[in-house]
Design an enzyme around this catalytic site. Sequence first.
Site, PDB file in Angstrom:
ATOM      1  N   ASN A 151       0.879  -1.170   0.000  1.00 19.35           N
ATOM      2  CA  ASN A 151       0.000   0.000   0.000  1.00 19.35           C
ATOM      3  C   ASN A 151       0.916   1.220   0.000  1.00 19.35           C
ATOM      4  O   ASN A 151       1.487   1.558   1.027  1.00 19.35           O
ATOM      5  CB  ASN A 151      -0.895  -0.018   1.246  1.00 19.35           C
ATOM      6  CG  ASN A 151      -1.698   1.261   1.394  1.00 19.35           C
ATOM      7  OD1 ASN A 151      -1.750   2.087   0.479  1.00 19.35           O
ATOM      8  ND2 ASN A 151      -2.335   1.429   2.547  1.00 19.35           N
ATOM      9  N   LYS A 200       0.206   4.234  -0.205  1.00 18.59           N
ATOM     10  CA  LYS A 200      -0.400   5.445   0.369  1.00 18.59           C
ATOM     11  C   LYS A 200      -0.133   6.627  -0.565  1.00 18.59           C
ATOM     12  O   LYS A 200      -0.055   6.410  -1.777  1.00 18.59           O
ATOM     13  CB  LYS A 200       0.094   5.670   1.803  1.00 18.59           C
ATOM     14  CG  LYS A 200      -0.070   4.389   2.654  1.00 18.59           C
ATOM     15  CD  LYS A 200       0.119   4.587   4.113  1.00 18.59           C
ATOM     16  CE  LYS A 200      -0.071   3.249   4.828  1.00 18.59           C
ATOM     17  NZ  LYS A 200       0.011   3.376   6.281  1.00 18.59           N
ATOM     18  N   HIS A 243      -9.394   1.312   4.968  1.00 16.53           N
ATOM     19  CA  HIS A 243      -8.114   1.500   5.660  1.00 16.53           C
ATOM     20  C   HIS A 243      -8.322   2.456   6.844  1.00 16.53           C
ATOM     21  O   HIS A 243      -9.126   3.393   6.755  1.00 16.53           O
ATOM     22  CB  HIS A 243      -7.068   2.057   4.690  1.00 16.53           C
ATOM     23  CG  HIS A 243      -5.687   2.039   5.270  1.00 16.53           C
ATOM     24  ND1 HIS A 243      -5.255   2.992   6.151  1.00 16.53           N
ATOM     25  CD2 HIS A 243      -4.680   1.156   5.132  1.00 16.53           C
ATOM     26  CE1 HIS A 243      -3.998   2.698   6.527  1.00 16.53           C
ATOM     27  NE2 HIS A 243      -3.637   1.590   5.926  1.00 16.53           N
ATOM     28  N   GLU A 269      -6.706   4.872   7.884  1.00 13.55           N
ATOM     29  CA  GLU A 269      -6.500   6.293   7.569  1.00 13.55           C
ATOM     30  C   GLU A 269      -7.749   6.885   6.916  1.00 13.55           C
ATOM     31  O   GLU A 269      -8.096   8.042   7.148  1.00 13.55           O
ATOM     32  CB  GLU A 269      -5.237   6.452   6.697  1.00 13.55           C
ATOM     33  CG  GLU A 269      -3.986   6.201   7.530  1.00 13.55           C
ATOM     34  CD  GLU A 269      -2.802   5.630   6.774  1.00 13.55           C
ATOM     35  OE1 GLU A 269      -2.787   5.665   5.532  1.00 13.55           O
ATOM     36  OE2 GLU A 269      -1.875   5.127   7.451  1.00 13.55           O
ATOM     37  N   GLU A 296      -5.146  -4.674  10.684  1.00 12.97           N
ATOM     38  CA  GLU A 296      -4.124  -3.649  10.870  1.00 12.97           C
ATOM     39  C   GLU A 296      -4.400  -2.899  12.171  1.00 12.97           C
ATOM     40  O   GLU A 296      -5.222  -1.961  12.191  1.00 12.97           O
ATOM     41  CB  GLU A 296      -4.152  -2.655   9.703  1.00 12.97           C
ATOM     42  CG  GLU A 296      -3.865  -3.272   8.354  1.00 12.97           C
ATOM     43  CD  GLU A 296      -3.272  -2.257   7.372  1.00 12.97           C
ATOM     44  OE1 GLU A 296      -2.246  -2.582   6.775  1.00 12.97           O
ATOM     45  OE2 GLU A 296      -3.818  -1.151   7.232  1.00 12.97           O
ATOM     46  N   GLY A 319       2.814   2.512  10.739  1.00 13.79           N
ATOM     47  CA  GLY A 319       3.767   3.599  10.550  1.00 13.79           C
ATOM     48  C   GLY A 319       4.498   4.008  11.812  1.00 13.79           C
ATOM     49  O   GLY A 319       5.161   5.043  11.843  1.00 13.79           O
ATOM     50  N   SER A 379       3.752  -1.940  10.311  1.00 12.57           N
ATOM     51  CA  SER A 379       5.205  -2.002  10.520  1.00 12.57           C
ATOM     52  C   SER A 379       5.808  -3.365  10.184  1.00 12.57           C
ATOM     53  O   SER A 379       6.722  -3.814  10.867  1.00 12.57           O
ATOM     54  CB  SER A 379       5.558  -1.576  11.949  1.00 12.57           C
ATOM     55  OG  SER A 379       5.142  -0.238  12.189  1.00 12.57           O
ATOM     56  N   GLY A 402       3.011  -1.053   4.225  1.00 11.82           N
ATOM     57  CA  GLY A 402       3.065   0.381   3.928  1.00 11.82           C
ATOM     58  C   GLY A 402       4.482   0.792   3.565  1.00 11.82           C
ATOM     59  O   GLY A 402       4.959   0.555   2.459  1.00 11.82           O
ATOM     60  N   GLY A 403       5.166   1.401   4.518  1.00 14.82           N
ATOM     61  CA  GLY A 403       6.482   1.989   4.262  1.00 14.82           C
ATOM     62  C   GLY A 403       7.456   1.074   3.533  1.00 14.82           C
ATOM     63  O   GLY A 403       8.137   1.502   2.592  1.00 14.82           O
TER      64      GLY A 403
HETATM   65  P1  13P Z   1       3.251   0.515   7.629  1.00 13.64           P
HETATM   66  O1  13P Z   1       3.753  -0.778   7.043  1.00 13.64           O
HETATM   67  O2  13P Z   1       3.979   1.717   7.086  1.00 13.64           O
HETATM   68  O3  13P Z   1       3.184   0.479   9.119  1.00 13.64           O
HETATM   69  O4  13P Z   1       1.734   0.706   7.094  1.00 13.64           O
HETATM   70  C1  13P Z   1       0.853  -0.338   7.236  1.00 13.64           C
HETATM   71  C2  13P Z   1      -0.377  -0.006   6.491  1.00 13.64           C
HETATM   72  O5  13P Z   1      -1.130   0.861   6.865  1.00 13.64           O
HETATM   73  C3  13P Z   1      -0.651  -0.764   5.254  1.00 13.64           C
HETATM   74  O6  13P Z   1      -1.933  -0.521   4.787  1.00 13.64           O
END
Ligand code: 13P
Length: 249
Positions: A8, A10, A92, A94, A164, A170, A210, A231-232
Site C-alpha cells: 500500500n 499510500k 483502511h 486512515e 491492521e 507507521g 510495521s 506500507g512503508g
Molecule cells: P506501515 O507498514 O507503514 O506500518 O503501514 C501499514 C499499512 O497501513 C498498510 O496498509
Amino acid sequence: MRKLVVGNWKMHGGLDANAALLGALREAGGQGCPSAVCVPFPYLQQAKSLLEGSAIAWGAQDLSEHAVGAYTGEVSGAMLNDFGCRYAIVGHSERRALFGDTDERVAAKVDAALAVKLQPILCVGETLDEREGGVTEAVVERQLKAVFERGGAAALAACVIAYEPVWAIGTGKTATPAQAQAVHAFIRGRLAAWCGADVAARTTILYGGSVKPQNAAELFGQADIDGGLIGGASLVAGDFLAIVAAAAS
Ligand code: 13P
C-alpha cells in the site's frame, strides 16, 4: 493458496520513482507468492503498463461507494477496472480516521467493488485506546459485521481481510506475532460462524502494521497469518521483495 503480500503505497510516489520501483518488482518476478501493489489513482495506468504480463497484480487504495454520477473527486470501481485493477483496499484506518469512512460506508464500498468484480481488501483493526480498553475483538467484530449485514456471507467471503492494528501503522511498533495471531484466529472464527468453515479456511487474512523484512517471517509463520499489507517497506523494492520471499517460504 491463501498467501498474499500487498504493498500500500499510500500518498507516495512520482513517475520516475515508480518506474524504478515497478521495474525492479517486475524483474524479480513473483518470488513464489502472489503479490500486488496498490498505488495512488493517477499512477494506475503506469502500474498497468509496467506490470501487465508480470506475476504482480495491482490495485487502488479506495473507491467510491457510488457507481456513477455527480460525485466530484470520487473514483468508481468501473474506472478502476479500466486500468486493470484486481484489488481495491477498502476501509483502511486512515480513511476511517481522516476521511469519514464509517462502517456503513465501508460496507457500501465493498459492495461497489464486488459489483464490478474487484476484490476488496477489507481493513479492520483497533486503536491503542481500544486495545487498552480491552475491546479489540468487539471493534474488529463490529467492522466485519457491517459488511456481513449489508452484503451477507457472500460479500464477506469475497474479501481479502487485512488486520491492521492502528497503533502499529507507521509507528515501527509491530504487534507481536502472538498478538496478531490471536486476532487473526478470532477473525477466522467469525468467518466460520457467519460464512461457514470452508470460507473461513480459504479466506486470506493479512497482517499490516510495521511489517519489515526483519519481522515478516515470524509473523507469517503464525497459523492464521497469510501474508501482509505493507506500507512503508513497500516503497523500497528490496524490502518489499524480501517480505514477499518471507511469505513464500
Ligand atoms: P506501515 O507498514 O507503514 O506500518 O503501514 C501499514 C499499512 O497501513 C498498510 O496498509
